[in-house]
Motif scaffolding. Structure first.
Motif, short mmCIF file in Angstrom:
data_model
loop_
_atom_site.label_atom_id
_atom_site.label_comp_id
_atom_site.label_asym_id
_atom_site.label_seq_id
_atom_site.Cartn_x
_atom_site.Cartn_y
_atom_site.Cartn_z
N ALA A 49 0.82 -1.20 0.00
CA ALA A 49 0.00 0.00 0.00
C ALA A 49 0.87 1.27 0.00
CB ALA A 49 -0.93 -0.01 1.19
N TYR A 50 1.96 1.23 0.77
CA TYR A 50 2.85 2.40 0.81
C TYR A 50 3.47 2.65 -0.56
CZ TYR A 50 6.89 5.31 1.74
OH TYR A 50 7.82 6.32 1.69
N LEU A 51 3.92 1.60 -1.23
CA LEU A 51 4.54 1.76 -2.55
C LEU A 51 3.52 2.23 -3.58
CD1 LEU A 51 6.99 -1.27 -2.59
CD2 LEU A 51 7.49 1.12 -2.09
N ASN A 52 2.27 1.79 -3.46
CA ASN A 52 1.21 2.29 -4.35
C ASN A 52 1.01 3.79 -4.16
OD1 ASN A 52 0.70 -0.24 -5.42
ND2 ASN A 52 -1.00 -0.66 -4.03
N LEU A 53 1.06 4.23 -2.92
CA LEU A 53 0.91 5.64 -2.61
C LEU A 53 2.06 6.45 -3.22
CD1 LEU A 53 -1.00 7.47 -0.97
CD2 LEU A 53 0.52 7.13 0.98
N LEU A 54 3.27 5.92 -3.12
CA LEU A 54 4.43 6.59 -3.73
C LEU A 54 4.26 6.68 -5.25
CD1 LEU A 54 7.58 5.12 -1.94
CD2 LEU A 54 6.55 7.37 -1.66
N ALA A 55 3.79 5.60 -5.85
CA ALA A 55 3.60 5.59 -7.30
C ALA A 55 2.53 6.60 -7.71
CB ALA A 55 3.22 4.18 -7.77
N GLN A 56 1.45 6.68 -6.96
CA GLN A 56 0.40 7.66 -7.27
C GLN A 56 0.95 9.07 -7.21
OE1 GLN A 56 -2.42 6.66 -4.20
NE2 GLN A 56 -3.73 5.52 -5.62
N GLU A 57 1.73 9.35 -6.17
CA GLU A 57 2.27 10.70 -6.00
C GLU A 57 3.26 11.03 -7.12
OE1 GLU A 57 2.11 14.27 -4.49
OE2 GLU A 57 1.01 12.68 -3.46
N GLU A 58 4.00 10.03 -7.55
CA GLU A 58 4.96 10.23 -8.65
C GLU A 58 4.23 10.49 -9.97
OE1 GLU A 58 8.60 10.70 -10.38
OE2 GLU A 58 8.28 10.33 -8.25
N THR A 59 3.19 9.71 -10.23
CA THR A 59 2.44 9.82 -11.48
C THR A 59 1.54 11.05 -11.51
OG1 THR A 59 2.40 7.41 -11.61
CG2 THR A 59 0.86 8.58 -13.01
N ASP A 60 0.83 11.27 -10.43
CA ASP A 60 -0.12 12.38 -10.31
C ASP A 60 0.15 13.13 -9.02
OD1 ASP A 60 -1.73 11.82 -12.66
OD2 ASP A 60 -2.52 10.10 -11.56
N PRO A 61 1.05 14.11 -9.04
CA PRO A 61 1.38 14.84 -7.80
C PRO A 61 0.15 15.55 -7.23
CG PRO A 61 2.91 15.40 -9.58
CD PRO A 61 1.82 14.58 -10.18
N THR A 62 0.10 15.60 -5.93
CA THR A 62 -1.02 16.26 -5.25
C THR A 62 -1.09 17.73 -5.63
OG1 THR A 62 -0.84 14.71 -3.41
CG2 THR A 62 -2.02 16.77 -2.98
N LEU B 252 -7.41 13.15 -3.13
CA LEU B 252 -6.67 13.63 -1.96
C LEU B 252 -7.18 12.93 -0.70
CD1 LEU B 252 -4.75 15.55 -0.43
CD2 LEU B 252 -6.56 17.29 -0.56
N VAL B 253 -8.48 12.84 -0.56
CA VAL B 253 -9.09 12.15 0.58
C VAL B 253 -8.65 10.69 0.61
CG1 VAL B 253 -11.30 11.24 1.43
CG2 VAL B 253 -11.09 13.66 0.83
N ASP B 254 -8.69 10.01 -0.53
CA ASP B 254 -8.30 8.60 -0.57
C ASP B 254 -6.84 8.43 -0.16
OD1 ASP B 254 -10.88 7.96 -1.42
OD2 ASP B 254 -10.31 7.82 -3.54
N ARG B 255 -5.99 9.33 -0.60
CA ARG B 255 -4.57 9.26 -0.21
C ARG B 255 -4.39 9.53 1.28
NH1 ARG B 255 -1.26 12.09 -5.27
NH2 ARG B 255 -2.25 10.83 -6.90
N LEU B 256 -5.12 10.50 1.80
CA LEU B 256 -5.02 10.79 3.23
C LEU B 256 -5.46 9.58 4.06
CD1 LEU B 256 -4.75 12.46 5.79
CD2 LEU B 256 -6.96 13.52 5.25
N VAL B 257 -6.57 8.98 3.71
CA VAL B 257 -7.07 7.82 4.46
C VAL B 257 -6.10 6.64 4.30
CG1 VAL B 257 -8.95 6.15 4.69
CG2 VAL B 257 -9.45 8.60 4.43
N ALA B 258 -5.48 6.50 3.14
CA ALA B 258 -4.48 5.43 2.95
C ALA B 258 -3.31 5.63 3.91
CB ALA B 258 -4.00 5.40 1.50
N THR B 259 -2.85 6.88 4.05
CA THR B 259 -1.74 7.12 4.99
C THR B 259 -2.19 6.87 6.42
OG1 THR B 259 -2.14 9.51 5.23
CG2 THR B 259 -0.60 8.82 3.49
N GLU B 260 -3.41 7.27 6.72
CA GLU B 260 -3.95 7.07 8.07
C GLU B 260 -3.95 5.58 8.42
OE1 GLU B 260 -8.38 7.67 9.69
OE2 GLU B 260 -7.48 9.54 8.96
N ARG B 261 -4.33 4.75 7.46
CA ARG B 261 -4.40 3.31 7.69
C ARG B 261 -3.02 2.67 7.81
NH1 ARG B 261 -9.46 1.97 3.62
NH2 ARG B 261 -11.07 2.73 5.04
N LEU B 262 -2.02 3.30 7.20
CA LEU B 262 -0.66 2.75 7.24
C LEU B 262 0.12 3.16 8.49
CD1 LEU B 262 0.41 3.17 3.52
CD2 LEU B 262 0.22 1.02 4.78
N VAL B 263 -0.28 4.26 9.11
CA VAL B 263 0.43 4.73 10.31
C VAL B 263 0.34 3.64 11.37
CG1 VAL B 263 0.38 6.41 12.20
CG2 VAL B 263 0.13 7.18 9.84
N GLY B 264 1.48 3.30 11.94
CA GLY B 264 1.52 2.27 12.97
C GLY B 264 1.75 0.87 12.44
#
Length: 127
Positions: free
Chosen positions: A1-14, A27-39
């Motif tokens: 999931a973290y690597l998918n987030l990196l790829a999204q940011e690389e392809t389509d910057p916020t 943006l919301v989907d990315r925020l919630v993805a980070t929230e779920r990965l914390v910890g």
């Protein structure tokens, strides 16, 4: 999931040219993805980057950016673009921490408490 987030940011910057470069729902989907990965167990370097991204996405959702503000400060109203993002968040992820923050932020704006607004700007400003 973290690597998918990196790829999204690389392809389509916020942000592009200090404006929102993606749809608010993304943006919301990315925020919630980070929230779920914390910890979750991640290498230290990834944990630090994830924390930065989480703070950046949170601040961007609450305040927008220079060329895509979330708030019309003269009238203290949310911009239409960000209202769409907030609706997406509250409907799709109602129990998320981000949804709790947005509900609290909406209440602060509704009451037009300038001191509280400035306090949130200091705490959550993304950059």
């Amino acid at each position: 999931a973290y690597l998918n987030l990196l790829a999204q940011e690389e392809t389509d910057p916020t942000l592009l040219d200090a404006g929102l470069g993606i749809e608010p729902a993304e943006l919301v989907d990315r925020l919630v993805a980070t929230e779920r990965l914390v910890g979750k167990p991640l290498p230290k370097k990834f944990e630090e980057d994830l924390a930065r991204k989480h703070r950046f996405y949170t601040g961007t959702l609450l305040f927008g950016s220079d060329n895509s503000p979330a708030l019309e400060y003269n009238e203290l109203q949310f911009t239409e673009n960000y209202k769409v993002g907030y609706d997406h968040l509250l409907n799709k992820y109602p129990s998320s921490e981000a949804a709790r923050l947005v509900r609290e932020w909406q209440e602060i704006i509704r009451t037009k408490e300038s001191g509280k607004i400035e306090e949130w700007r200091r705490i959550y400003r993304p950059y």
